[in-house]
Design a protein around this motif. Structure first.
Motif, PDB file in Angstrom:
ATOM      1  N   ALA A 115       0.835  -1.199   0.000  1.00  0.00           N
ATOM      2  CA  ALA A 115       0.000   0.000   0.000  1.00  0.00           C
ATOM      3  C   ALA A 115       0.866   1.244   0.000  1.00  0.00           C
ATOM      4  O   ALA A 115       0.671   2.164  -0.798  1.00  0.00           O
ATOM      5  CB  ALA A 115      -0.917  -0.017   1.215  1.00  0.00           C
ATOM      6  N   VAL A 116       1.860   1.260   0.871  1.00  0.00           N
ATOM      7  CA  VAL A 116       2.669   2.468   1.002  1.00  0.00           C
ATOM      8  C   VAL A 116       3.501   2.694  -0.276  1.00  0.00           C
ATOM      9  O   VAL A 116       3.684   3.823  -0.721  1.00  0.00           O
ATOM     10  CB  VAL A 116       3.545   2.389   2.282  1.00  0.00           C
ATOM     11  N   GLN A 117       3.937   1.587  -0.903  1.00  0.00           N
ATOM     12  CA  GLN A 117       4.698   1.743  -2.155  1.00  0.00           C
ATOM     13  C   GLN A 117       3.808   2.230  -3.295  1.00  0.00           C
ATOM     14  O   GLN A 117       4.229   3.020  -4.140  1.00  0.00           O
ATOM     15  CB  GLN A 117       5.350   0.407  -2.543  1.00  0.00           C
ATOM     16  N   ASN A 118       2.559   1.739  -3.287  1.00  0.00           N
ATOM     17  CA  ASN A 118       1.623   2.204  -4.303  1.00  0.00           C
ATOM     18  C   ASN A 118       1.363   3.693  -4.167  1.00  0.00           C
ATOM     19  O   ASN A 118       1.355   4.428  -5.154  1.00  0.00           O
ATOM     20  CB  ASN A 118       0.299   1.436  -4.189  1.00  0.00           C
ATOM     21  N   VAL A 119       1.150   4.124  -2.937  1.00  0.00           N
ATOM     22  CA  VAL A 119       0.867   5.544  -2.718  1.00  0.00           C
ATOM     23  C   VAL A 119       2.084   6.382  -3.107  1.00  0.00           C
ATOM     24  O   VAL A 119       1.964   7.479  -3.651  1.00  0.00           O
ATOM     25  CB  VAL A 119       0.473   5.788  -1.250  1.00  0.00           C
ATOM     26  N   ALA A 120       3.269   5.826  -2.869  1.00  0.00           N
ATOM     27  CA  ALA A 120       4.497   6.576  -3.138  1.00  0.00           C
ATOM     28  C   ALA A 120       4.882   6.562  -4.614  1.00  0.00           C
ATOM     29  O   ALA A 120       5.812   7.262  -5.018  1.00  0.00           O
ATOM     30  CB  ALA A 120       5.638   6.006  -2.302  1.00  0.00           C
ATOM     31  N   LEU A 140      -0.404   9.914   4.291  1.00  0.00           N
ATOM     32  CA  LEU A 140      -1.628   9.930   3.500  1.00  0.00           C
ATOM     33  C   LEU A 140      -2.488   8.708   3.793  1.00  0.00           C
ATOM     34  O   LEU A 140      -3.712   8.801   3.870  1.00  0.00           O
ATOM     35  CB  LEU A 140      -1.293   9.994   2.004  1.00  0.00           C
ATOM     36  N   LEU A 141      -1.835   7.551   3.960  1.00  0.00           N
ATOM     37  CA  LEU A 141      -2.594   6.343   4.272  1.00  0.00           C
ATOM     38  C   LEU A 141      -3.232   6.478   5.649  1.00  0.00           C
ATOM     39  O   LEU A 141      -4.351   6.015   5.882  1.00  0.00           O
ATOM     40  CB  LEU A 141      -1.689   5.103   4.189  1.00  0.00           C
ATOM     41  N   ARG A 149      -2.259  -0.551   7.657  1.00  0.00           N
ATOM     42  CA  ARG A 149      -2.212  -1.454   6.501  1.00  0.00           C
ATOM     43  C   ARG A 149      -1.089  -1.076   5.532  1.00  0.00           C
ATOM     44  O   ARG A 149      -1.122  -1.455   4.376  1.00  0.00           O
ATOM     45  CB  ARG A 149      -3.547  -1.380   5.713  1.00  0.00           C
ATOM     46  N   LEU A 150      -0.105  -0.344   6.065  1.00  0.00           N
ATOM     47  CA  LEU A 150       0.930   0.222   5.182  1.00  0.00           C
ATOM     48  C   LEU A 150       1.595  -0.820   4.312  1.00  0.00           C
ATOM     49  O   LEU A 150       1.860  -0.600   3.139  1.00  0.00           O
ATOM     50  CB  LEU A 150       2.000   0.932   6.026  1.00  0.00           C
ATOM     51  N   PRO A 154      -2.214  -5.063  -2.325  1.00  0.00           N
ATOM     52  CA  PRO A 154      -3.617  -4.930  -2.744  1.00  0.00           C
ATOM     53  C   PRO A 154      -4.444  -6.201  -2.602  1.00  0.00           C
ATOM     54  O   PRO A 154      -5.590  -6.124  -2.145  1.00  0.00           O
ATOM     55  CB  PRO A 154      -3.490  -4.475  -4.204  1.00  0.00           C
ATOM     56  N   PRO A 155      -3.918  -7.386  -2.973  1.00  0.00           N
ATOM     57  CA  PRO A 155      -4.758  -8.578  -2.838  1.00  0.00           C
ATOM     58  C   PRO A 155      -5.167  -8.863  -1.387  1.00  0.00           C
ATOM     59  O   PRO A 155      -6.119  -9.611  -1.150  1.00  0.00           O
ATOM     60  CB  PRO A 155      -3.872  -9.712  -3.373  1.00  0.00           C
ATOM     61  N   GLU A 156      -4.440  -8.264  -0.427  1.00  0.00           N
ATOM     62  CA  GLU A 156      -4.765  -8.493   0.979  1.00  0.00           C
ATOM     63  C   GLU A 156      -5.737  -7.451   1.518  1.00  0.00           C
ATOM     64  O   GLU A 156      -6.038  -7.433   2.704  1.00  0.00           O
ATOM     65  CB  GLU A 156      -3.478  -8.466   1.821  1.00  0.00           C
ATOM     66  N   LEU A 157      -6.174  -6.544   0.632  1.00  0.00           N
ATOM     67  CA  LEU A 157      -7.070  -5.465   1.078  1.00  0.00           C
ATOM     68  C   LEU A 157      -8.453  -5.646   0.457  1.00  0.00           C
ATOM     69  O   LEU A 157      -8.592  -6.233  -0.617  1.00  0.00           O
ATOM     70  CB  LEU A 157      -6.494  -4.110   0.645  1.00  0.00           C
ATOM     71  N   SER A 158      -9.475  -5.110   1.148  1.00  0.00           N
ATOM     72  CA  SER A 158     -10.835  -5.165   0.610  1.00  0.00           C
ATOM     73  C   SER A 158     -10.985  -4.113  -0.487  1.00  0.00           C
ATOM     74  O   SER A 158     -10.123  -3.245  -0.655  1.00  0.00           O
ATOM     75  CB  SER A 158     -11.834  -4.890   1.730  1.00  0.00           C
ATOM     76  N   GLY A 159     -12.080  -4.206  -1.237  1.00  0.00           N
ATOM     77  CA  GLY A 159     -12.315  -3.256  -2.324  1.00  0.00           C
ATOM     78  C   GLY A 159     -12.288  -1.807  -1.835  1.00  0.00           C
ATOM     79  O   GLY A 159     -11.649  -0.953  -2.441  1.00  0.00           O
ATOM     80  N   GLY A 160     -12.959  -1.566  -0.723  1.00  0.00           N
ATOM     81  CA  GLY A 160     -13.008  -0.213  -0.193  1.00  0.00           C
ATOM     82  C   GLY A 160     -11.630   0.263   0.239  1.00  0.00           C
ATOM     83  O   GLY A 160     -11.254   1.418   0.001  1.00  0.00           O
TER      84      GLY A 160
END
Lengths: 257, 418
Positions: A115-120, A140-141, A149-150, A154-160
């Motif tokens: 998640a954190v790499q995606n945001v970055a 930001l997260l 959840r940093l 993505p596969p470990e996260l829900s759609g929202g």
């Protein structure tokens, strides 16, 4: 939202964040298709605008032009003061990285990055240092409620949750405008509500938000709705009395509708 | 985008497809490995052969009849073996060569035809023995006993001949030689040698049983002399042993002498006296082995090309699979060169991985091959460097087109793709 997302708002809300002036775009699709025909639009800084229209109305083309993914055949587009028409790939890539934040219908996170790499990611391409990127992305997260959840992928996260990561990514480079393309199209109603609340929050903290949707219910969250049909702006519907000025005349800086 | 981040993302993409990345790398490993195997094995054989010759006859200059057509002194050793056995070097030639400044000794050598050799009632068939002079044996050649004396009924044998009989020969034993014409002669074994300074074709590898006889009285081959029609003894090969550091000048002097030698006069018009120093022979052998190595290694390079195609293929697949990802990266600000860099790094990593793994694999196999062939192990460092450079180059080269395709992906099209 925290201070980290407020810098554009602090600059005041007089100058337009996005200016589209007399833009025409054709496609070669079997025959010559006119996607946009003389469209003008100006989004003041800090405004919250929805674009509605049926399939093939030209709303996606408009979004692509404002997002610097495409260039108009004629007319001008500028975002955050930078002209996008007639520019080369490299300039538009720069603008996409620093002035525009995309939120896509299908989240579009890179599955192998956390998640954190995606945001970055936008900051990576903008040559930020590693530590600075991570700090910014983590903050930001935290703002979108994913501080715990940093390092999830993505596969470990829900759609929202994924869409919240995408929204955090859109804000990473502190862009002039956040472009959301059907952001609730791929989540259930409840999650869609959450996502829309986040977009509301972006607006409240001063970001310029442009939302493209075909759902009236979603569009109604904005200050005004721009109705697009057959490559032209059919009309603008104001939803809030105190909404900033939005003009759609031939003269993009012209009078109110 | 900084290289470290590119590297990180590339590694992540490679690891996301462990098996297929491993198989692609395996292709390069096989390619680089075979190049290393053949290059190393070739270098090892070359080093072994060259050191074998160099050790035994560093200061030797070999004279043999050679056909002009086959290149004379520049021809490869062993060219025209039939020619090389013509007995043409007379005693006068041997004497004249011996008088050249800087010559330590001159060793004539010829073949004594036999039909068999007997010892203690056990007869071994033996077609020939070498007829030469005591000077043929250098200090290092005799491993037991001494060299024979000229004119004596004595014989020196090599290790294979010493153990060829039911009862091993030892210095002091007597053997019975049956000459080709049926005559029987007794000779006393006076020494065991592991080679001679003379002769250039008798030096390769462990040879079969060999007997060395004094040319007087055993060597009978003679030709009609050049002047008065008297038959004189003649040898097919003469080895001039120069004093160390004089080999070059002696070789020049030998070459200057050969046109006036009896050998030149006795040879037919299309033949000449070939003069080769050990250095020249070593150079020629090296060149031949080098060419052979390059040829075989060239074939191995083909498998490297196949490995490169593997990388190109998998990178293309990767670009196609990740078109949408490319679109996302472009939407969030990736430049075309960032995307290109990312895919090139991936393919370069696959190539480099192949090279890094291929080198030890190749070296181990090559080491095994040298053990099997019983030659020393010599590293072909230039080829190893070549393999690494080629591995990286193959990765980058094979990735160029796919990466270029990735860089040109239209983000709108890419984001529309499912």
């Amino acid at each position: 939202m925290s201070q980290s997302t407020e810098s554009h708002a602090e600059r005041g809300s007089v100058s337009p964040a996005v200016t589209v002036s007399d833009v025409t775009k054709h496609y070669q699709l079997g025959g010559r298709v006119t996607a946009l025909d003389g469209v003008s639009l100006s989004l003041p800084e800090g405004s919250y605008t929805a674009v509605m229209g049926p399939s093939g109305s030209g709303k996606s083309t408009l979004l692509n032009l404002i997002g610097g993914l495409d260039t108009p055949d004629s007319g001008t587009v500028s975002v955050g003061g930078t002209r996008l028409d007639g520019t080369d790939d490299a300039t538009r890539a720069d603008v996409r990285g620093t002035e525009i934040g995309f939120v896509f219908q299908t989240f579009d996170l890179l599955p192998r990055l956390t998640a954190v790499q995606n945001v970055a990611l936008p900051l990576t391409f903008a040559d930020w240092g590693r530590a600075a990127r991570r700090d910014r992305a983590a903050a930001l997260l935290g703002d979108v409620g994913l501080g715990d959840r940093l390092d999830h992928r993505p596969p470990e996260l829900s759609g929202g949750q994924r869409q919240r990561v995408a929204i955090a990514r859109a804000l990473a480079a502190d862009p002039s405008v956040v472009l959301a393309d059907e952001p609730t199209g791929n989540v259930d109603t409840e999650t869609g509500g959450e996502v829309l609340s986040l977009l509301d929050g972006l607006h409240e903290s001063g970001n310029t938000v442009l939302l493209v949707t075909h759902a009236r219910r979603v569009a109604e969250r904005a200050q005004q709705i721009v109705h697009v049909r057959d490559g032209a702006i059919e009309g603008v519907e104001r939803l809030e009395g105190d909404a900033p000025t939005l003009s759609v005349a031939d003269d993009p800086t012209g009078g109110e509708n | 985008m900084d290289l470290r981040e590119t590297f990180r993302i590339a590694v992540r993409s490679i690891r996301a497809h462990n098996l297929r990345s491993a198989l692609t790398v395996l292709g390069v490993v096989v390619g680089i490995g075979s190049v290393i195997v053949f290059a190393t094995f070739g270098a090892s054989v070359q080093a072994a052969v060259v050191s074998q010759i160099g050790q035994t006859s560093a200061n030797s200059i070999f004279l043999t009849p050679a056909s002009i057509e086959s290149g004379g002194q520049d021809g490869p050793p062993g060219a025209g073996i039939a020619d090389a056995t013509r007995p043409v070097f007379t005693e006068r030639d041997v004497t004249e060569l011996g008088e050249i400044n800087g010559v330590e000794t001159v060793v004539p050598q010829g073949t004594v035809r036999l039909s068999g050799v007997s010892h203690a009632g056990d007869t071994v068939a033996q077609r020939q023995a070498i007829g030469t002079t005591p000077a043929a044996f250098g200090d290092d050649d005799i491993v037991d006993g001494r060299a024979f004396e000229s004119g004596a009924q004595e014989v020196v044998v090599n290790e294979a001949a010493r153990t060829a009989f039911e009862q091993n020969l030892s210095v002091g034993d007597t053997v019975t030689l049956t000459l080709a014409d049926g005559d029987r002669r007794n000779a006393t074994v006076v020494g065991v040698a592991d080679g001679t300074r003379g002769g250039l074709l008798s030096q390769f590898g462990p040879s079969g049983p060999q007997l060395y006889l004094p040319s007087e009285p055993f060597y009978q081959t003679s030709v009609e002399g050049t002047t008065d029609g008297v038959r004189v003894t003649a040898y097919p090969q003469v080895t001039v042993v120069a004093e160390p550091s004089q080999t070059g000048t002696v070789a020049d002097a030998v070459r200057a002498y050969t046109p006036e030698s009896d050998a030149a006069a006795l040879l037919p018009a299309e033949q000449t006296v070939g003069v080769q120093t050990t250095g020249e022979i070593v150079g020629q052998i090296q060149e031949i082995l080098g060419q052979l190595t390059r040829f075989v290694t060239g074939i191995a390079v083909l498998s490297l090309v196949v490995g490169a195609i593997g990388i190109a293929n998998i990178t293309l697949v990767s670009v196609t699979e990740r078109t949408r990802e490319i679109g996302i990266m472009k939407a969030v600000g990736a430049q075309n060169r960032d995307v290109m860099q990312l895919f090139l790094t991936e393919s370069a990593l696959l190539g480099t991985g192949g090279a890094v793994l291929g080198i030890p694999v190749g070296l181990v196999v090559a080491w095994g091959a040298t053990r099997f062939a019983e030659v020393g192990f010599t590293l072909a460092l230039d080829w190893m460097a070549f393999a690494v450079v080629v591995g990286v180059a193959v990765g980058v080269g094979a990735g160029l087109y796919p990466a270029w395709r990735a860089a040109r992906v239209d983000p709108i099209e890419a984001l529309r793709q499912e």
